[in-house]
Design an enzyme around this catalytic site. Structure first.
Site, PDB file in Angstrom:
ATOM      1  N   TYR A 120      27.018  39.962  49.861  1.00 48.95           N
ATOM      2  CA  TYR A 120      27.833  41.144  49.566  1.00 48.95           C
ATOM      3  C   TYR A 120      27.176  42.424  50.095  1.00 48.95           C
ATOM      4  CZ  TYR A 120      30.930  38.484  46.432  1.00 48.95           C
ATOM      5  OH  TYR A 120      31.840  37.599  45.918  1.00 48.95           O
ATOM      6  N   LYS A 166      20.133  27.893  46.312  1.00 52.32           N
ATOM      7  CA  LYS A 166      20.443  26.797  47.234  1.00 52.32           C
ATOM      8  C   LYS A 166      19.336  26.788  48.288  1.00 52.32           C
ATOM      9  CE  LYS A 166      23.281  23.541  48.666  1.00 52.32           C
ATOM     10  NZ  LYS A 166      23.345  22.237  47.986  1.00 52.32           N
ATOM     11  N   ASP A 198      25.182  24.216  43.456  1.00 58.31           N
ATOM     12  CA  ASP A 198      26.332  23.298  43.472  1.00 58.31           C
ATOM     13  C   ASP A 198      26.238  22.298  42.316  1.00 58.31           C
ATOM     14  OD1 ASP A 198      24.069  22.333  44.778  1.00 58.31           O
ATOM     15  OD2 ASP A 198      25.173  21.240  46.319  1.00 58.31           O
ATOM     16  N   ASP A 222      29.016  35.574  41.102  1.00 56.09           N
ATOM     17  CA  ASP A 222      30.446  35.895  41.071  1.00 56.09           C
ATOM     18  C   ASP A 222      31.265  34.616  40.866  1.00 56.09           C
ATOM     19  OD1 ASP A 222      32.616  37.556  41.163  1.00 56.09           O
ATOM     20  OD2 ASP A 222      32.594  37.866  43.327  1.00 56.09           O
ATOM     21  N   ASP A 226      33.138  33.016  37.130  1.00 61.86           N
ATOM     22  CA  ASP A 226      34.574  32.702  37.036  1.00 61.86           C
ATOM     23  C   ASP A 226      34.768  31.250  36.607  1.00 61.86           C
ATOM     24  OD1 ASP A 226      35.002  35.283  38.042  1.00 61.86           O
ATOM     25  OD2 ASP A 226      36.752  34.639  39.186  1.00 61.86           O
TER      26      ASP A 226
HETATM   27  N1  GGG Z   1      36.886  43.988  37.432  1.00 60.98           N
HETATM   28  C1  GGG Z   1      36.470  43.007  38.341  1.00 60.98           C
HETATM   29  C2  GGG Z   1      37.100  43.118  39.683  1.00 60.98           C
HETATM   30  O1  GGG Z   1      37.687  44.113  40.039  1.00 60.98           O
HETATM   31  N2  GGG Z   1      36.963  42.053  40.446  1.00 60.98           N
HETATM   32  C3  GGG Z   1      37.427  42.029  41.799  1.00 60.98           C
HETATM   33  C4  GGG Z   1      36.400  41.520  42.733  1.00 60.98           C
HETATM   34  O2  GGG Z   1      36.736  40.944  43.751  1.00 60.98           O
HETATM   35  N3  GGG Z   1      35.118  41.700  42.428  1.00 60.98           N
HETATM   36  C5  GGG Z   1      34.059  41.275  43.240  1.00 60.98           C
HETATM   37  C6  GGG Z   1      32.756  41.307  42.473  1.00 60.98           C
HETATM   38  O3  GGG Z   1      32.753  41.265  41.246  1.00 60.98           O
HETATM   39  O4  GGG Z   1      31.704  41.356  43.115  1.00 60.98           O
END
Ligand code: GGG
Length: 325
Positions: A120, A166, A198, A222, A226
């Protein structure tokens, strides 16, 4: 002392759950001064800029920021906002609450996600038509900082740490991340192990109760958080804190949920629990606890939004939480 709180709802259901969380903050009434600002897809469509300078400056100067959700412009909105507040750690607690029909009610873990680099870091390019590249940045400094934060967090709560990586494939980048985190582990009297990310994904699904604090690189955090949302009843329940040294930004883990945006049925729980984290970050522990208790009691007894099997609206749930407060 008055504290300045930036409120940036963003897009989609961020426009619905963020005002609900703000109402909760107003109800517990520390001396907060709120200032609202725009960011995201809509403001980009209107002005060409998804993150106006005024919004970035507001986040950079406020004591704390309450953020909603980012959509297509996430990379231009949430990443620079995290940087504006100097955040190095993205803390994502995942707990099962009574009344939510959580598939894994034994889940109680926290992702401590590196928040500044990895894939990122923004070094992505099209080098030729049909050929794209992404540079993954991992530094010893950022790895040490996130590992230290994770071990301190675990030590304060008497929990163990799992280092996700990893390193068998990404030998240089995750090799450095793992070696640095293992060196930090030596300094703490905290049970620690490591796991290939993984395999960790499978183990999280099979036995989430084995995990306490998971220290992970940016993308892994991230994705795995989820995944873990699915263990406890969905993304509508997960708050997060983007922690910096002097300020921080709080946001639900969920995104804009375009499938339900505008219908008034988004679950405000994650945003409200993010508000509880904001209160605690600023030292308002009693108020944070009160918000958490009111939200948990509402999850247990209802009303509940459709993602949790109910038919309540965001307004209904907000009123129920406010009533309890
Ligand atoms: N409130 C969380 C949000 O807006 N997520 C959208 C997203 O793609 N976030 C990427 C991240 O959390 O790095």
């Amino acid at each position: 002392m008055t504290e300045k709180i930036a409120v940036i709802p963003g897009d989609g259901i961020g426009q619905e759950v963020t005002p609900a969380a703000r109402e909760v903050l107003e109800a517990v009434a520390p001396d907060f001064e709120f200032e609202e600002a725009d960011a995201g897809d809509e403001v980009a469509a209107e002005t060409g800029d998804p993150l106006p300078d005024a919004t970035r400056e507001l986040a950079a100067s406020a004591d704390a920021t309450l953020f909603g959700a980012a959509g297509e412009t996430a990379a231009d909105v949430i990443l620079p906002l995290r940087s504006a507040v100097g955040s190095f750690a993205n803390v994502r607690p995942v707990r099962a609450y009574p009344g939510t029909d959580a598939p894994h009610p034994e889940t109680d873990l926290v992702f401590v996600r590196e928040n500044t680099e990895g894939v990122y870091a923004g070094h992505e390019t099209e080098v030729a038509p049909g050929v794209t590249t992404l540079t993954r940045v991992v530094t010893e400094a950022a790895s040490e900082e996130i590992a230290r934060y994770g071990f301190e967090y675990a030590a304060e709560r008497d929990r163990s740490v799992t280092i996700a990586h990893k390193a068998n494939v990404m030998r240089e980048t995750d090799g450095l991340f793992l070696a640095t985190a293992e060196a930090v582990a030596e300094e703490f009297d905290v049970p620690a192990d490591d796991a290939l990310m993984d395999a960790l994904a499978m183990h999280l699904v099979q036995r989430p109760e084995d995990f306490d604090v998971v220290v992970c690189p940016n993308l892994a955090g991230d994705v795995l958080s989820d995944l873990a949302a699915g263990l406890v009843g969905g993304l509508g329940l997960l708050p997060s804190a983007n922690v910096g040294r002097e300020r921080a930004l709080f946001e639900p883990v969920h995104g804009t949920a375009p499938d339900i945006a505008g219908e008034g049925v988004a679950n405000p729980t994650a945003a409200m629990l993010s508000a509880a984290l904001l209160l605690e970050y600023l030292g308002h522990d009693d108020e944070g606890r009160r918000v958490r208790s009111a939200v948990e009691a509402t999850l247990e007894s209802g009303p509940r939004t459709p993602d949790l099997g109910g038919d309540a609206t965001t307004r209904d749930v907000t009123d129920a939480v406010l009533e309890r407060l």
